[in-house]
Design a protein around this motif. Structure first.
Motif, PDB file in Angstrom:
ATOM      1  N   TRP B  47      -4.786  -1.725  -1.336  1.00  0.00           N
ATOM      2  CA  TRP B  47      -3.636  -1.279  -0.546  1.00  0.00           C
ATOM      3  C   TRP B  47      -2.431  -1.325  -1.466  1.00  0.00           C
ATOM      4  CZ3 TRP B  47      -3.484  -0.292   4.873  1.00  0.00           C
ATOM      5  CH2 TRP B  47      -4.692  -0.527   5.553  1.00  0.00           C
ATOM      6  N   LYS B  48      -1.752  -0.198  -1.618  1.00  0.00           N
ATOM      7  CA  LYS B  48      -0.642  -0.132  -2.564  1.00  0.00           C
ATOM      8  C   LYS B  48       0.683  -0.279  -1.796  1.00  0.00           C
ATOM      9  CE  LYS B  48       0.250   0.682  -7.010  1.00  0.00           C
ATOM     10  NZ  LYS B  48       0.267   1.977  -7.691  1.00  0.00           N
ATOM     11  N   ARG B  80       3.844  -0.853   6.826  1.00  0.00           N
ATOM     12  CA  ARG B  80       2.527  -0.215   6.953  1.00  0.00           C
ATOM     13  C   ARG B  80       1.978  -0.548   8.336  1.00  0.00           C
ATOM     14  NH1 ARG B  80       0.000   1.208   1.959  1.00  0.00           N
ATOM     15  NH2 ARG B  80      -1.629   2.153   3.226  1.00  0.00           N
ATOM     16  N   GLU B 151      -3.817   3.581  -4.499  1.00  0.00           N
ATOM     17  CA  GLU B 151      -4.177   3.323  -3.111  1.00  0.00           C
ATOM     18  C   GLU B 151      -5.636   3.711  -2.871  1.00  0.00           C
ATOM     19  OE1 GLU B 151      -2.250   2.220  -0.531  1.00  0.00           O
ATOM     20  OE2 GLU B 151      -3.666   2.644   1.096  1.00  0.00           O
TER      21      GLU B 151
END
Lengths: 425, 211
Positions: B47-48, B80, B151
């Motif tokens: 997860w970026k 997010r 990602e």
């Protein structure tokens, strides 16, 4: 250049060496220190420590060295708050803790005001603004609950000996410019992690000239700089203040940075510093007040450990004396401690603020910690608090500006961000 | 010179070295990260995230009165929104500088542990968060080259079992190896044991049943 054994020691090194029971330590060493004081509050303390202690079947190493403050969830507004505070009260009674301050104000102000933090001590606090203790020449830093558990079970804590970053302030602050402005300026220059978890030390004539409360504001917000501690060498000002707050006869002598110690030094001139304002959503997003001049605000908040001590309220009152806040503006005053509130009451400052239209909130962390979601959707707020992260004071759409109590009061008066020097003139 | 042998590292800890079998029973996060030390075959989805992810984004103030299970469902929701509901155990966060700046609330790290995040990879961290993460059994890797990780890509982590200092490596999907900054081995041991509470429990001879 390697450190020679004869090189001088910084204040941070001297404090750590004492706590580690050794003559000298070198930056980078990982050492175990004896803890002189462990401070925690209702949010990070008993509700989290009690179950862990019970799981371990372990006990507090020395209840005399523990201070518990109920400040986050008081006054209790709902069932969850009541539950959290009740756990703290029951545990305090069960453990027969000798040092408990319940609903008397914010830990970072209440604990020093009762003489618990003295030069030379090694202290841990269950809150990120624990570096406030550095204003008294103590090595005090924040830890999380699990690390606090380790400290209260063993009476010890590990740390990596930090490098020292000296913030040297020459000159004199202009009228209406404060320690908060100094800190916002440093945050603008170094950013939220510029302290790199090292020891920051505030020094120079402009720092020496500060009152104890103003020094506390600097040390407090070294948390925002991302340093582990924010130290100020103790002096006669420290000793006098402590003598007046239940800790007479402290020895400030040994606690200073040697002239030949290795430090990184940054120089600032207090004389040229304007009032500063941090725009949303970071304390490091700071600029001279002129940058945001005229920005309309709906809420002005004078609160928090870093912004609602006696002198902070005095500063706000000096701006608002005999005046009213702009129509449509809510001015909220939440004193940092009961003692500060009583002092402001006695001096007449609190009445000046009330006459100007201020609502008095209880002495607690309250809006600063976002407890109770006080700031509504789209509110534009100017606040004396320490952090303006998105959503921290309530709604994620609230726009929070940070400033000194002079600037917050002047902005409340005009209904928009205002340079307090215009009003004080 | 006293070294960190007591508060942070008990005798029981050194006995654990970095063989994480003892940790597996109590902490799936530590187990997944540390099994890599043995095999380097486990892959972790990335997860970026951006820079300056603060503690209030990880553990928002308005849910702090709740337990960690509730706080975790709000983790990172304002940057997010889908994160907490779609993250899978073993995923890793890759973030910009200053990850975890802000508060001392350890729930910021605890929420990631609860969600099963195996590690965080970033160029720098808030100091309080750094200590809290290891205390709660979350591995933090300090790596300046996070820009090369994308990602959704699957990476492997290699955390060698060395005395004194550990230099972890990240194996990117394209085969590149990224070196991380050294971590004191007692912190790696702490993360792989599932945190300080587990280490203290061993010292006190207690069986813990927490997650």
């Amino acid at each position: 250049m390697p450190l020679t054994s004869s090189a001088g020691q910084t204040l941070a090194q001297k404090l750590i060496a004492r706590a580690a029971g050794t003559d000298r330590v070198v930056p980078g060493d990982i050492v175990t220190c004896r803890v002189d004081l462990a401070m925690f509050h209702d949010s990070s303390g008993p509700r989290r420590l009690k179950p862990m202690l019970e799981q371990l079947g372990a006990h507090i190493w020395d209840p005399q060295r523990v201070v518990l403050v109920m400040d986050h969830y008081v006054p209790e507004r709902d069932d969850d708050s009541r539950r959290i505070v009740r756990i703290a009260r029951e545990w305090a009674a069960e453990q027969a803790l000798p040092n408990v301050y319940d609903s008397m104000g914010i830990c970072h102000v209440v604990v020093p005001q009762h003489g618990h933090i003295r030069p030379g001590m090694m202290c841990v606090g269950g809150d990120s603004h624990s570096p406030t203790g550095g204003a008294f020449g103590a090595y005090m830093f924040g830890v999380g609950s699990t690390e606090m558990l380790g400290a209260v079970v063993t009476g010890e804590i590990w740390l990596r000996v930090p490098e020292t970053i000296q913030m040297h302030w020459s000159g004199h602050l202009a009228a209406g410019v404060t320690a908060k402005d100094m800190m916002l300026h440093m945050l603008a220059r170094f950013g939220m992690n510029g302290g790199d978890y090292q020891a920051v030390e505030f020094c120079g004539p402009a720092v020496t000239a500060l009152s104890m409360e103003e020094r506390m504001t600097l040390s407090n917000m070294s948390a925002e700089l991302g340093s582990q501690v924010g130290l100020i060498a103790p002096d006669a000002v420290t000793a006098e203040w402590l003598a007046a707050h239940g800790a007479p006869g402290v020895d400030t002598g040994p606690w200073f940075t040697d002239a030949d110690a290795r430090v990184t030094r940054h120089d600032f001139d207090a004389s040229t510093l304007p009032p500063m304002v941090a725009a949303p959503h970071s304390p490091a997003n700071s600029h001279p007040v002129d940058t945001h001049r005229g920005t309309a605000i709906q809420v002005a908040y004078i609160g928090a450990c870093t912004g609602a001590k006696r002198e902070d309220m005095q500063a706000a009152a000096s701006v608002l004396r005999g005046r009213k806040v702009a129509s449509g503006v809510r001015l909220i005053v939440a004193p940092a401690s009961l003692r500060d509130q009583e002092a402001a009451q006695a001096s007449g400052d609190l009445q000046i603020l009330r006459d100007a239209g201020a609502e008095l909130y209880p002495t607690s962390c309250g809006a600063c910690a976002g407890y109770g979601s006080p700031m509504g959707d789209g509110d534009v707020v100017i606040s004396t608090t320490a952090r303006n992260f998105k959503g921290r004071m309530g709604s994620a759409t609230a726009q929070v500006y940070l400033a000194s109590p002079y600037t917050v009061a002047a902005s409340a008066l005009r209904g928009s961000v205002t340079d307090p020097r215009e009003v004080l003139a | 010179m006293s070294t960190a042998t007591s508060a942070a590292t008990s005798n029981a800890t050194s006995a654990a070295s970095s063989n994480a079998t003892a940790a597996a029973s109590s902490n799936a996060t530590a187990a997944s990260a540390s099994s890599d030390a043995q095999t380097s075959t486990a892959r972790h989805r990335v997860w970026k995230l951006g820079a300056d992810i603060d503690t209030d984004l990880l553990a928002p103030g308005y849910v702090m009165k709740h337990g960690i299970d509730v706080i975790a469902t709000h983790c990172l929701e304002s940057v997010r929104p889908e994160f907490a509901s779609t993250v899978q155990r073993g995923d890793v966060l890759v973030a910009g500088p200053n990850f975890g700046i802000g508060s001392s609330r350890e729930q910021a790290a605890g929420a990631l542990v609860t969600l099963g995040v195996a590690a965080v990879i970033a160029p720098s961290y808030g100091g309080l968060f750094f200590r809290n993460a290891f205390n709660l059994g979350l591995m933090l890797l300090t790596c300046p080259d996070v820009d090369v990780l994308e990602e959704g890509e699957a990476i492997a982590l290699h955390v060698p079992a060395t005395e004194g200092q550990v230099i972890p490596e990240i194996l990117a999907a394209d085969g590149r190896t990224l070196r991380c900054a050294p971590i004191p081995s007692f912190l790696v041991d702490m993360a792989q044991a599932g945190g300080l509470l587990n280490q203290l429990a061993r010292r006190y001879g207690k069986e813990l049943t927490h997650g």
